[in-house]
Design a protein around this motif. Structure first.
Motif, PDB file in Angstrom:
ATOM      1  N   GLN A  52       0.818  -1.209   0.000  1.00  0.00           N
ATOM      2  CA  GLN A  52       0.000   0.000   0.000  1.00  0.00           C
ATOM      3  C   GLN A  52       0.856   1.265   0.000  1.00  0.00           C
ATOM      4  OE1 GLN A  52      -2.807  -0.400   3.247  1.00  0.00           O
ATOM      5  NE2 GLN A  52      -3.726  -2.260   2.388  1.00  0.00           N
ATOM      6  N   MET A  53       2.165   1.084  -0.217  1.00  0.00           N
ATOM      7  CA  MET A  53       3.054   2.242  -0.322  1.00  0.00           C
ATOM      8  C   MET A  53       2.645   3.114  -1.504  1.00  0.00           C
ATOM      9  SD  MET A  53       5.462   2.242   2.040  1.00  0.00           S
ATOM     10  CE  MET A  53       6.761   3.248   1.292  1.00  0.00           C
ATOM     11  N   ILE A  54       2.692   4.423  -1.321  1.00  0.00           N
ATOM     12  CA  ILE A  54       2.381   5.361  -2.402  1.00  0.00           C
ATOM     13  C   ILE A  54       3.640   5.678  -3.197  1.00  0.00           C
ATOM     14  CG2 ILE A  54       1.576   7.699  -2.937  1.00  0.00           C
ATOM     15  CD1 ILE A  54      -0.191   7.493  -0.412  1.00  0.00           C
ATOM     16  N   THR A  55       4.714   5.935  -2.479  1.00  0.00           N
ATOM     17  CA  THR A  55       6.003   6.188  -3.124  1.00  0.00           C
ATOM     18  C   THR A  55       6.868   4.947  -2.957  1.00  0.00           C
ATOM     19  OG1 THR A  55       5.863   8.544  -2.621  1.00  0.00           O
ATOM     20  CG2 THR A  55       8.042   7.664  -3.191  1.00  0.00           C
ATOM     21  N   VAL A  56       7.363   4.411  -4.065  1.00  0.00           N
ATOM     22  CA  VAL A  56       8.092   3.151  -4.050  1.00  0.00           C
ATOM     23  C   VAL A  56       9.519   3.360  -4.541  1.00  0.00           C
ATOM     24  CG1 VAL A  56       8.218   0.844  -5.020  1.00  0.00           C
ATOM     25  CG2 VAL A  56       6.008   1.790  -4.379  1.00  0.00           C
ATOM     26  N   ALA A  57      10.494   2.999  -3.700  1.00  0.00           N
ATOM     27  CA  ALA A  57      11.908   3.067  -4.082  1.00  0.00           C
ATOM     28  C   ALA A  57      12.407   1.645  -4.294  1.00  0.00           C
ATOM     29  CB  ALA A  57      12.720   3.764  -2.994  1.00  0.00           C
ATOM     30  N   LYS A  58      12.378   1.188  -5.520  1.00  0.00           N
ATOM     31  CA  LYS A  58      12.682  -0.221  -5.806  1.00  0.00           C
ATOM     32  C   LYS A  58      14.157  -0.500  -6.015  1.00  0.00           C
ATOM     33  CE  LYS A  58       8.330  -2.044  -7.506  1.00  0.00           C
ATOM     34  NZ  LYS A  58       7.700  -2.941  -8.506  1.00  0.00           N
ATOM     35  N   GLN A  59      14.984   0.544  -6.018  1.00  0.00           N
ATOM     36  CA  GLN A  59      16.396   0.302  -6.302  1.00  0.00           C
ATOM     37  C   GLN A  59      17.131  -0.310  -5.110  1.00  0.00           C
ATOM     38  OE1 GLN A  59      14.922   3.218  -6.098  1.00  0.00           O
ATOM     39  NE2 GLN A  59      16.066   4.632  -4.765  1.00  0.00           N
ATOM     40  N   ALA A  60      16.599  -0.188  -3.918  1.00  0.00           N
ATOM     41  CA  ALA A  60      17.249  -0.721  -2.714  1.00  0.00           C
ATOM     42  C   ALA A  60      16.477  -1.947  -2.246  1.00  0.00           C
ATOM     43  CB  ALA A  60      17.278   0.336  -1.613  1.00  0.00           C
ATOM     44  N   HIS A  61      17.085  -3.123  -2.362  1.00  0.00           N
ATOM     45  CA  HIS A  61      16.440  -4.366  -1.961  1.00  0.00           C
ATOM     46  C   HIS A  61      16.746  -4.675  -0.494  1.00  0.00           C
ATOM     47  CE1 HIS A  61      15.119  -5.474  -5.990  1.00  0.00           C
ATOM     48  NE2 HIS A  61      16.300  -5.076  -6.432  1.00  0.00           N
ATOM     49  N   MET A  62      15.729  -5.149   0.224  1.00  0.00           N
ATOM     50  CA  MET A  62      15.906  -5.501   1.625  1.00  0.00           C
ATOM     51  C   MET A  62      16.535  -6.883   1.791  1.00  0.00           C
ATOM     52  SD  MET A  62      14.921  -2.879   3.295  1.00  0.00           S
ATOM     53  CE  MET A  62      15.655  -1.958   1.941  1.00  0.00           C
ATOM     54  N   GLY A  63      16.514  -7.681   0.759  1.00  0.00           N
ATOM     55  CA  GLY A  63      17.096  -9.027   0.794  1.00  0.00           C
ATOM     56  C   GLY A  63      17.469  -9.433  -0.608  1.00  0.00           C
ATOM     57  N   SER A  64      17.102 -10.631  -1.003  1.00  0.00           N
ATOM     58  CA  SER A  64      17.397 -11.116  -2.344  1.00  0.00           C
ATOM     59  C   SER A  64      16.688 -10.264  -3.390  1.00  0.00           C
ATOM     60  CB  SER A  64      16.942 -12.574  -2.488  1.00  0.00           C
ATOM     61  OG  SER A  64      17.018 -12.985  -3.840  1.00  0.00           O
ATOM     62  N   ALA A  65      17.398  -9.969  -4.471  1.00  0.00           N
ATOM     63  CA  ALA A  65      16.812  -9.182  -5.556  1.00  0.00           C
ATOM     64  C   ALA A  65      15.705  -9.949  -6.264  1.00  0.00           C
ATOM     65  CB  ALA A  65      17.899  -8.780  -6.545  1.00  0.00           C
ATOM     66  N   ASP A  66      15.644 -11.272  -6.034  1.00  0.00           N
ATOM     67  CA  ASP A  66      14.610 -12.093  -6.663  1.00  0.00           C
ATOM     68  C   ASP A  66      13.257 -11.960  -5.965  1.00  0.00           C
ATOM     69  OD1 ASP A  66      16.491 -13.067  -8.467  1.00  0.00           O
ATOM     70  OD2 ASP A  66      17.037 -14.742  -7.154  1.00  0.00           O
ATOM     71  N   ILE A  67      13.259 -11.345  -4.779  1.00  0.00           N
ATOM     72  CA  ILE A  67      12.025 -11.210  -4.000  1.00  0.00           C
ATOM     73  C   ILE A  67      11.526  -9.773  -4.085  1.00  0.00           C
ATOM     74  CG2 ILE A  67      11.007 -11.360  -1.693  1.00  0.00           C
ATOM     75  CD1 ILE A  67      13.025 -13.538  -1.045  1.00  0.00           C
ATOM     76  N   ASP A  68      10.285  -9.626  -4.444  1.00  0.00           N
ATOM     77  CA  ASP A  68       9.674  -8.303  -4.551  1.00  0.00           C
ATOM     78  C   ASP A  68       9.312  -7.799  -3.161  1.00  0.00           C
ATOM     79  OD1 ASP A  68       8.194  -6.050  -5.081  1.00  0.00           O
ATOM     80  OD2 ASP A  68       6.893  -6.979  -6.585  1.00  0.00           O
ATOM     81  N   ASP A  69       9.990  -6.748  -2.724  1.00  0.00           N
ATOM     82  CA  ASP A  69       9.737  -6.189  -1.394  1.00  0.00           C
ATOM     83  C   ASP A  69       8.351  -5.545  -1.290  1.00  0.00           C
ATOM     84  OD1 ASP A  69      12.243  -6.881  -0.344  1.00  0.00           O
ATOM     85  OD2 ASP A  69      13.172  -5.072  -1.166  1.00  0.00           O
TER      86      ASP A  69
END
Length: 246
Positions: A209-226
């Motif tokens: 439900q995030m309005i602004t999404v910063a997808k360049q920084a992954h919290m874990g594996s890049a294969d998993i959509d945060d």
């Protein structure tokens, strides 16, 4: 015959969905993507506060195998204590030796710590080289049930072994089928094994439900959509319940 439907969850949102769908028991975990790890103390307390069905906490301090060190066991004992303090109804454990046998000594200490609570032995049994001997050890330790896929990748493929386990244990130990159980196979699994307990996640996802999404920084594996949240699907659980009522 009344069928017990245990749903495994790893967030509080899913607790509500599992109950809405018709779960009769909850297995409380963190990190279901890793097979389920121990939930936090806060999660245990919240589950105890909101659940209207019994809740069993997974006691597994790390991902990987079920060969635990003394440090691991120390953590597991503390986590069982936390589950008891949270007033949960039970815990879920599984411990093996290097030879893939049930570690009866560690299991005895875990069951003793859980005195007054129910204890399920989880799918570590599916890695045992002598499954019938494992059942004897689990019964002797005082566990009330096992969760198993019949030593196969999923419960449907393990039907014959699940039936064999059920016939061997009788009333001494409940056999619960899990892994790949869904609305398409649950009736056949029950009919061909004679068991009356099944286990599933009914997993689906919802978008963030995030309005602004910063997808360049992954919290874990890049294969998993945060920004995709795994949750229990109410419809998935309800579909299994509907099959159980036919």
């Amino acid at each position: 015959m009344t069928i017990q439907l245990e749903v495994c969850i790893d967030n509080l949102e899913s607790l509500h969905y599992a109950e809405q769908g018709g779960a009769t028991r909850i297995e409380l975990c963190s990190s279901l993507a890793l097979g389920g790890l121990t939930p936090s103390a806060g999660f245990m307390q919240a589950a105890a506060k909101y659940a209207t069905v019994p809740v069993y906490a997974m006691i597994r301090p790390r991902q990987g195998d079920f060969l635990f060190s003394s440090d691991d066991v120390e953590i597991m004992l503390a986590d069982i204590y936390a589950a008891k303090q949270a007033r949960l109804q039970g815990v879920v454990v599984g411990v093996l030796t290097p030879q893939s046998l049930v570690d009866s000594d560690i299991l005895a200490s875990l069951v003793k710590q859980a005195q007054g609570m129910g204890v399920t032995f989880h799918r570590a049994i599916d890695q045992c080289v002598e499954p019938i001997a494992a059942l004897d050890a689990i019964i002797a330790a005082g566990c009330e049930r096992i969760l198993t896929s019949g030593l196969q990748a999923n419960a449907y493929d393990g039907i014959s072994m699940i039936n064999r386990m059920h016939q061997y244990c009788g009333e001494r130990l409940k056999i619960m089928a899990g892994a790949g159980v869904n609305s398409h196979n649950v009736r056949e699994i029950i009919a061909r094994t004679g068991i009356n307990e099944v286990h599933l996640s009914g997993k689906t996802t919802r978008p963030s439900q995030m309005i602004t999404v910063a997808k360049q920084a992954h919290m874990g594996s890049a294969d998993i959509d945060d920004f995709e949240i795994p949750i229990t699907g109410v419809e998935n659980i309800a579909a299994v319940v509907a099959q159980l009522k036919l």
